[in-house]
Enzyme design. Structure first.
Site, mmCIF file in Angstrom:
data_model
loop_
_atom_site.group_PDB
_atom_site.id
_atom_site.type_symbol
_atom_site.label_atom_id
_atom_site.label_comp_id
_atom_site.label_asym_id
_atom_site.label_seq_id
_atom_site.Cartn_x
_atom_site.Cartn_y
_atom_site.Cartn_z
ATOM 1 N N LEU A 8 0.847 -1.196 0.000
ATOM 2 C CA LEU A 8 0.000 0.000 0.000
ATOM 3 C C LEU A 8 0.884 1.248 0.000
ATOM 4 O O LEU A 8 1.724 1.420 0.888
ATOM 5 C CB LEU A 8 -0.936 0.006 1.208
ATOM 6 C CG LEU A 8 -1.852 -1.212 1.364
ATOM 7 C CD1 LEU A 8 -2.960 -0.919 2.371
ATOM 8 C CD2 LEU A 8 -2.450 -1.638 0.026
ATOM 9 N N ARG A 15 2.125 14.986 6.615
ATOM 10 C CA ARG A 15 3.048 15.466 7.648
ATOM 11 C C ARG A 15 4.499 15.560 7.192
ATOM 12 O O ARG A 15 5.340 16.120 7.886
ATOM 13 C CB ARG A 15 2.931 14.558 8.891
ATOM 14 C CG ARG A 15 1.694 14.865 9.714
ATOM 15 C CD ARG A 15 1.544 13.885 10.858
ATOM 16 N NE ARG A 15 1.002 12.611 10.407
ATOM 17 C CZ ARG A 15 1.030 11.488 11.135
ATOM 18 N NH1 ARG A 15 1.617 11.479 12.306
ATOM 19 N NH2 ARG A 15 0.499 10.371 10.675
ATOM 20 N N LYS A 22 5.039 10.620 -0.132
ATOM 21 C CA LYS A 22 5.805 10.101 1.009
ATOM 22 C C LYS A 22 6.718 8.930 0.640
ATOM 23 O O LYS A 22 7.878 8.888 1.050
ATOM 24 C CB LYS A 22 4.828 9.676 2.108
ATOM 25 C CG LYS A 22 5.485 8.963 3.257
ATOM 26 C CD LYS A 22 4.696 9.025 4.524
ATOM 27 C CE LYS A 22 3.548 8.058 4.574
ATOM 28 N NZ LYS A 22 2.994 7.951 5.929
ATOM 29 N N THR A 79 -7.574 1.500 4.042
ATOM 30 C CA THR A 79 -6.637 0.411 3.742
ATOM 31 C C THR A 79 -7.333 -0.792 3.099
ATOM 32 O O THR A 79 -6.765 -1.463 2.234
ATOM 33 C CB THR A 79 -5.900 -0.041 5.013
ATOM 34 O OG1 THR A 79 -6.862 -0.248 6.060
ATOM 35 C CG2 THR A 79 -4.900 0.997 5.481
ATOM 36 N N GLU A 151 -9.587 0.196 15.900
ATOM 37 C CA GLU A 151 -8.835 1.422 15.642
ATOM 38 C C GLU A 151 -8.975 2.368 16.836
ATOM 39 O O GLU A 151 -10.000 2.385 17.518
ATOM 40 C CB GLU A 151 -9.352 2.090 14.363
ATOM 41 C CG GLU A 151 -9.065 1.302 13.092
ATOM 42 C CD GLU A 151 -7.584 0.989 12.919
ATOM 43 O OE1 GLU A 151 -6.774 1.926 12.875
ATOM 44 O OE2 GLU A 151 -7.230 -0.206 12.844
ATOM 45 N N ASN A 166 -1.459 -3.296 16.068
ATOM 46 C CA ASN A 166 -1.391 -3.832 14.709
ATOM 47 C C ASN A 166 -0.342 -3.059 13.916
ATOM 48 O O ASN A 166 -0.402 -1.838 13.829
ATOM 49 C CB ASN A 166 -2.776 -3.644 14.054
ATOM 50 C CG ASN A 166 -2.774 -4.005 12.583
ATOM 51 O OD1 ASN A 166 -2.041 -4.879 12.140
ATOM 52 N ND2 ASN A 166 -3.629 -3.327 11.819
ATOM 53 N N ALA A 420 60.135 22.585 -16.236
ATOM 54 C CA ALA A 420 59.091 23.306 -15.495
ATOM 55 C C ALA A 420 58.620 24.521 -16.279
ATOM 56 O O ALA A 420 59.396 25.168 -16.986
ATOM 57 C CB ALA A 420 59.631 23.734 -14.142
HETATM 58 C C1 UD1 Z 1 -3.397 1.466 9.964
HETATM 59 C C2 UD1 Z 1 -4.191 0.333 10.605
HETATM 60 C C3 UD1 Z 1 -3.887 0.293 12.109
HETATM 61 C C4 UD1 Z 1 -2.397 0.137 12.334
HETATM 62 C C5 UD1 Z 1 -1.621 1.226 11.593
HETATM 63 C C6 UD1 Z 1 -0.147 0.938 11.647
HETATM 64 C C7 UD1 Z 1 -6.241 0.182 9.310
HETATM 65 C C8 UD1 Z 1 -7.691 0.506 9.273
HETATM 66 N N1 UD1 Z 1 -5.585 0.603 10.387
HETATM 67 O O1 UD1 Z 1 -3.889 2.661 10.540
HETATM 68 O O2 UD1 Z 1 -4.586 -0.788 12.701
HETATM 69 O O3 UD1 Z 1 -2.114 0.187 13.716
HETATM 70 O O4 UD1 Z 1 -2.003 1.268 10.190
HETATM 71 O O5 UD1 Z 1 0.563 2.024 11.139
HETATM 72 O O6 UD1 Z 1 -5.768 -0.471 8.429
HETATM 73 N N2 UD1 Z 1 -3.221 3.719 2.450
HETATM 74 C C9 UD1 Z 1 -3.535 3.629 1.119
HETATM 75 N N3 UD1 Z 1 -4.798 3.893 0.715
HETATM 76 C C10 UD1 Z 1 -5.779 4.247 1.580
HETATM 77 C C11 UD1 Z 1 -5.444 4.354 2.941
HETATM 78 C C12 UD1 Z 1 -4.158 4.075 3.352
HETATM 79 O O7 UD1 Z 1 -2.683 3.305 0.303
HETATM 80 O O8 UD1 Z 1 -6.904 4.471 1.132
HETATM 81 C C13 UD1 Z 1 -1.849 3.443 2.883
HETATM 82 C C14 UD1 Z 1 -1.213 4.717 3.421
HETATM 83 O O9 UD1 Z 1 -0.455 5.359 2.426
HETATM 84 C C15 UD1 Z 1 -0.329 4.216 4.541
HETATM 85 C C16 UD1 Z 1 -0.986 2.921 4.985
HETATM 86 O O10 UD1 Z 1 -1.884 2.549 3.963
HETATM 87 O O11 UD1 Z 1 0.950 3.884 4.075
HETATM 88 C C17 UD1 Z 1 -1.693 3.054 6.315
HETATM 89 O O12 UD1 Z 1 -2.733 3.990 6.180
HETATM 90 P P1 UD1 Z 1 -3.152 4.949 7.336
HETATM 91 O O13 UD1 Z 1 -4.303 5.725 6.912
HETATM 92 O O14 UD1 Z 1 -1.944 5.701 7.822
HETATM 93 O O15 UD1 Z 1 -3.606 3.911 8.442
HETATM 94 P P2 UD1 Z 1 -3.592 4.144 9.978
HETATM 95 O O16 UD1 Z 1 -4.727 5.010 10.341
HETATM 96 O O17 UD1 Z 1 -2.256 4.569 10.433
#
Ligand code: UD1
Ligand code: CA
Length: 455
Positions: A8, A15, A22, A79, A151, A166, A420
């Protein structure tokens, strides 16, 4: 059973406060996503898919020579939604391993353990205990079994007290994953399709879910801002230097070295402080790198010493060469054995044969220098006429005096001596002294200018 890896990488990473996505931020000289792709390759997956989104084609374009499936997630709806985008072309009978483009430090050992300890028809999540679990999804267990992930924003007070979190990394059978993903809904605090909801679905289907613990939180850390990026950089550098020390490489201070690529070392190599290695660098047995050096894509032969403050790129040396202090070796600089290159010397696209010395304040470009040559201080190969580059050839055992301009194309024969201060434009014959100097004149009675009185 085959392995599909789904990475992903669609998020923006607000940030980071950067214009580039990123996953393209650099860690040890390589984009974050590159590290994850390296792991995927090492695990021997037969199908690797990257879900990209923010930044559009910039992400796939940065990895144009990598053999992966790119799937666009146009809108980041969570995700679970992201993984779903990868599903249509993921083979049903493969296992699916979910990785994250912003979690670059996972070790192959941990991932292998996750794969080996999970039966093919079961599901497992990689977890870790955190002193401060705030912000992460919490692992809800009943006895030894994982029964769900909650979550932060959806968690009760009691669930928020759970320290096991997780990491996001998950392994599961693809066919089942597809059916669970189809049933996801987004009625939660963030209005997202959570991948983590498949855990409870699996439990409902009577499938046992394992929570496999990572050894430490550093390897599962996600990178969200520049501070975490810098922390990850240090952690990775420590790991790389530890591996080299285990192989016998000596460091004056393991905290003051940077490896941005691959560094291969022979026996009894010593590296002093503030050495930066980029690309592919190889150091032969007994090589010594003194303080403040940059080495990029270069190969140094056994016993070579690089004194302080050199910039070395695309260069090679044979045995027992000595470079610097304050020398610059540019692409195509090839030193044979026992060659000495001293301070304020620049060498580009030139071959220098055994035992030759170029010790001070010199530019050598597009040249071929024989064995046992001594190039005097301040010598310049004038290789560029403003339009084209030309070659200088210097035979074995030549002595070039100080301050000589060699106007290329030009050839100095074996054993010749150049006086030289000469500007050499024609071939200098073998074994002879060739020099070019205007007559020295003295103006008798010449007066030094005097300072005028201020009016
Ligand atoms: C997610 C997990 C959480 C875990 C945490 C660890 C879920 C619902 N939650 O939360 O349990 O503790 O990661 O860091 O899965 N991404 C996509 N497309 C999307 C959404 C996210 O590609 O539509 C990618 C983001 O770029 C990122 C990763 O997935 O690299 C995690 O997404 P993020 O939204 O940061 O999840 P968290 O809320 O941190
Ligand atoms: Ca996150």
């Amino acid at each position: 059973m085959g392995l599909s890896i789904i990475i992903l990488a669609a998020g923006q990473g607000t940030r980071m406060r950067s214009d580039s996505p990123k996953v393209l931020q650099l860690l040890a000289g390589q984009p974050l996503l590159g590290h994850v792709l390296d792991s995927a390759r090492k695990l021997g997956a037969d199908d690797v898919c990257v879900v990209y989104g923010y930044g559009g084609d910039a992400v796939p374009a940065s990895f144009s020579d990598t053999d992966v499936r790119w799937v666009l997630q146009a809108e980041q709806l969570g995700t679970g939604h992201a993984v779903q985008q990868a599903m249509p072309e993921t083979p049903d009978d493969n296992r699916a391993l979910i990785l994250f483009g912003d979690v670059p430090l996972l070790t192959i050992a941990t991932l292998t353990r996750l794969l080996e300890q999970t039966p093919a028809n079961e599901l497992a999540v990689l977890t870790v205990a955190m002193e401060d679990p705030a912000g992460y999804g919490r692992i809800v267990r009943e006895g030894n079994r994982v029964v769900g992930i909650v979550e932060q924003k959806d968690a009760s007070k009691a669930e928020r007290a759970i320290a096991e979190i997780n990491t996001g990394v998950m392994i599961c059978p693809t066919a089942k994953l597809k059916s669970w993903l189809g049933k996801l809904c987004n009625d939660n605090a963030q209005g997202e399709y959570y991948l983590t909801d498949v855990i409870a679905m699996a439990v409902r289907d009577g499938i046992s879910v394992k929570g496999i613990k990572a050894d430490n939180w550093v390897e599962v850390m996600g990178i969200n801002d520049k501070k975490q990026l810098a922390e990850a950089e240090r952690a990775l550098q420590t790991r790389l230097v530890d591996e080299l020390m285990a192989d016998g490489v000596g460091f004056a201070d393991p905290a003051r070295v940077d490896i941005r690529g691959t560094l291969q070392c022979g026996k009894d190599v010593f590296i002093d402080v503030n050495a930066v290695f980029e690309g592919d660098v190889s150091l032969g047995d007994g090589t010594r790198i003194e303080s403040n050096n940059l080495l990029r894509d270069s190969k140094l032969g056994p016993g070579t010493i690089v004194h302080s403050n050199c910039h070395i790129e695309g260069a090679t040396t044979g045995k027992n060469c000595e470079i610097g202090p304050f020398a610059r070796m540019r692409p195509g600089a090839e030193l044979a054995n026992n060659v000495k290159v001293g301070n304020f010397v620049e060498i580009k696209k030139s071959k220098v044969a055994d035992g030759s010395k170029i010790n001070h304040l010199t530019y050598i470009g597009d040249a071929e220098i024989g064995t046992g040559v001594n190039v005097g201080a301040g010598t310049i190969t004038c290789n560029y006429d403003g339009a084209n580059k030309h070659k200088t050839t210097i035979g074995d055992d030549v002595f070039i005096g100080s301050g000589v301009n060699l106007i290329a194309p030009v050839e100095v024969g074996k054993g010749a001596t150049i006086g030289a201060g000469s500007t050499i434009t024609k071939p200098a014959p073998e074994g002879e002294l060739t020099l070019e100097r205007s007559k020295q004149t003295t103006i008798r009675g010449w007066q030094k200018p005097t300072k005028k009185e201020a009016s």
